[in-house]
Design a protein around this motif. Sequence first.
Motif, PDB file in Angstrom:
ATOM      1  N   VAL A   8      15.359  51.505  67.347  1.00 50.70           N
ATOM      2  CA  VAL A   8      16.446  52.423  67.680  1.00 50.70           C
ATOM      3  C   VAL A   8      16.103  53.249  68.913  1.00 50.70           C
ATOM      4  CG1 VAL A   8      17.104  52.582  65.243  1.00 50.70           C
ATOM      5  CG2 VAL A   8      15.695  54.374  66.233  1.00 50.70           C
ATOM      6  N   ARG A  11      21.881  56.859  69.458  1.00 43.65           N
ATOM      7  CA  ARG A  11      22.936  56.309  68.589  1.00 43.65           C
ATOM      8  C   ARG A  11      22.654  56.660  67.116  1.00 43.65           C
ATOM      9  NH1 ARG A  11      24.210  50.164  70.371  1.00 43.65           N
ATOM     10  NH2 ARG A  11      22.223  49.793  69.303  1.00 43.65           N
ATOM     11  N   LYS A  14      24.951  55.398  64.284  1.00 43.14           N
ATOM     12  CA  LYS A  14      24.794  53.983  63.951  1.00 43.14           C
ATOM     13  C   LYS A  14      23.525  53.771  63.110  1.00 43.14           C
ATOM     14  CE  LYS A  14      27.412  52.048  67.805  1.00 43.14           C
ATOM     15  NZ  LYS A  14      28.499  51.547  66.931  1.00 43.14           N
ATOM     16  N   THR A  15      22.476  54.513  63.436  1.00 46.05           N
ATOM     17  CA  THR A  15      21.251  54.425  62.648  1.00 46.05           C
ATOM     18  C   THR A  15      21.503  54.892  61.222  1.00 46.05           C
ATOM     19  OG1 THR A  15      19.848  54.754  64.595  1.00 46.05           O
ATOM     20  CG2 THR A  15      18.863  55.223  62.450  1.00 46.05           C
ATOM     21  N   SER A  17      24.261  54.769  59.695  1.00 46.65           N
ATOM     22  CA  SER A  17      25.146  53.791  59.062  1.00 46.65           C
ATOM     23  C   SER A  17      24.374  52.600  58.507  1.00 46.65           C
ATOM     24  CB  SER A  17      26.187  53.309  60.081  1.00 46.65           C
ATOM     25  OG  SER A  17      27.020  52.318  59.519  1.00 46.65           O
ATOM     26  N   ASN A  90      19.566  45.045  63.995  1.00 45.54           N
ATOM     27  CA  ASN A  90      19.857  46.149  64.910  1.00 45.54           C
ATOM     28  C   ASN A  90      20.640  47.241  64.185  1.00 45.54           C
ATOM     29  OD1 ASN A  90      18.562  44.801  66.939  1.00 45.54           O
ATOM     30  ND2 ASN A  90      20.416  44.189  68.028  1.00 45.54           N
ATOM     31  N   ASN A  91      20.658  48.412  64.786  1.00 35.77           N
ATOM     32  CA  ASN A  91      21.356  49.525  64.135  1.00 35.77           C
ATOM     33  C   ASN A  91      22.855  49.543  64.443  1.00 35.77           C
ATOM     34  OD1 ASN A  91      21.317  50.413  66.787  1.00 35.77           O
ATOM     35  ND2 ASN A  91      20.721  52.507  66.284  1.00 35.77           N
ATOM     36  N   ASP A  92      23.343  48.593  65.250  1.00 34.64           N
ATOM     37  CA  ASP A  92      24.762  48.574  65.600  1.00 34.64           C
ATOM     38  C   ASP A  92      25.557  47.569  64.770  1.00 34.64           C
ATOM     39  OD1 ASP A  92      23.702  46.308  66.703  1.00 34.64           O
ATOM     40  OD2 ASP A  92      24.598  46.571  68.685  1.00 34.64           O
ATOM     41  N   ARG A 166      19.963  40.176  65.681  1.00 33.88           N
ATOM     42  CA  ARG A 166      20.904  41.099  65.050  1.00 33.88           C
ATOM     43  C   ARG A 166      20.821  41.062  63.525  1.00 33.88           C
ATOM     44  NH1 ARG A 166      25.674  43.050  67.689  1.00 33.88           N
ATOM     45  NH2 ARG A 166      25.583  42.722  69.936  1.00 33.88           N
ATOM     46  N   SER A 216      30.014  43.590  63.336  1.00 31.59           N
ATOM     47  CA  SER A 216      29.784  44.322  64.585  1.00 31.59           C
ATOM     48  C   SER A 216      31.100  44.805  65.180  1.00 31.59           C
ATOM     49  CB  SER A 216      29.065  43.422  65.588  1.00 31.59           C
ATOM     50  OG  SER A 216      28.960  44.058  66.847  1.00 31.59           O
ATOM     51  N   GLU A 217      31.052  45.982  65.780  1.00 32.21           N
ATOM     52  CA  GLU A 217      32.224  46.520  66.485  1.00 32.21           C
ATOM     53  C   GLU A 217      32.225  46.130  67.953  1.00 32.21           C
ATOM     54  OE1 GLU A 217      33.105  50.635  64.040  1.00 32.21           O
ATOM     55  OE2 GLU A 217      31.682  50.701  65.697  1.00 32.21           O
ATOM     56  N   GLU A 218      31.186  45.444  68.386  1.00 30.62           N
ATOM     57  CA  GLU A 218      31.052  45.114  69.798  1.00 30.62           C
ATOM     58  C   GLU A 218      32.101  44.111  70.246  1.00 30.62           C
ATOM     59  OE1 GLU A 218      27.503  44.151  72.974  1.00 30.62           O
ATOM     60  OE2 GLU A 218      27.217  43.634  70.894  1.00 30.62           O
TER      61      GLU A 218
END
Length: 282
Positions: A8, A11, A14-15, A17, A90-92, A166, A216-218
Amino acid sequence: MIYVIIPVFNRIEKTKSIISCLREQTAKDFFHTIIIDDGSTDGTSEWLIKQNDIKTIKGTGNLLWGGAINLGFNYLERIATSKDWVVLINNDVIIEKDYINNIFKLAKKHYPAAIGSAIKNYSETPEINSVNLKIDTWNLKIYDEIKNKKKYQNFGIVESDVLSGRGVIYPLEKIIKCGGMRPKILPHYYADYELSLRAKKMGIKLLVSLDNCVFSEEDFIKKNAERKKENFLKKLLLRKSSSYFIAKIAFWIQASNWLELITLPFRMIIFMITPKPGSKLF
């Protein structure tokens, strides 16, 4: 034991979450979370200190993804056993409550294998937007089979040429034998792909679960469009860039056979001058 490594940098929301997702896992009794905090300045460090169920390792602030993961591997090499497993995430992303349990079951079933995760968009009606990754070493391309996702709709698991960090599980012993990450030449992008290539050469199957996804929101299309607008030289020289030339060269060397290695310098020059549509070189 399963060790979950999450790098991380800021963010904090996100972490929080992803940590919340991990605390809700049905498999909570046989995994341990390790956060590599690489110099966060947004309150992440202060928040992590208060979390008694998380092991936090402080980074230098300049590790990036590859360096942070390697710091985690170095720690596990000291405290883990040959029978343990490591999950990189990942944290995202968001994961469902059975994610760890399911990916571990798949890893044991298909051993020796690394099991990655298909990616779904995070919405009320989530759809898969990343299936599995294929590499075209001659044309220096990496592409996702998302256009062919319908042909995989009855498959629970598919083979992949490389795996993303991811959401992926590896037998820890195999990763250590691979030599861990190579953060000096692969500090960020391509570090996860290159690790999976070396693992594959050691006899580890690379598989992707289509049922046990991460969310993912990406916006991948938007992100790729933004990358195309970046300054050419900056993309080549910035260690965090997806076009960092040292990481690109290291990856394609690992992916190539002897003939492709011989011709690699010439093909890279050609692609720099006249990149083909869909090329991921720069």
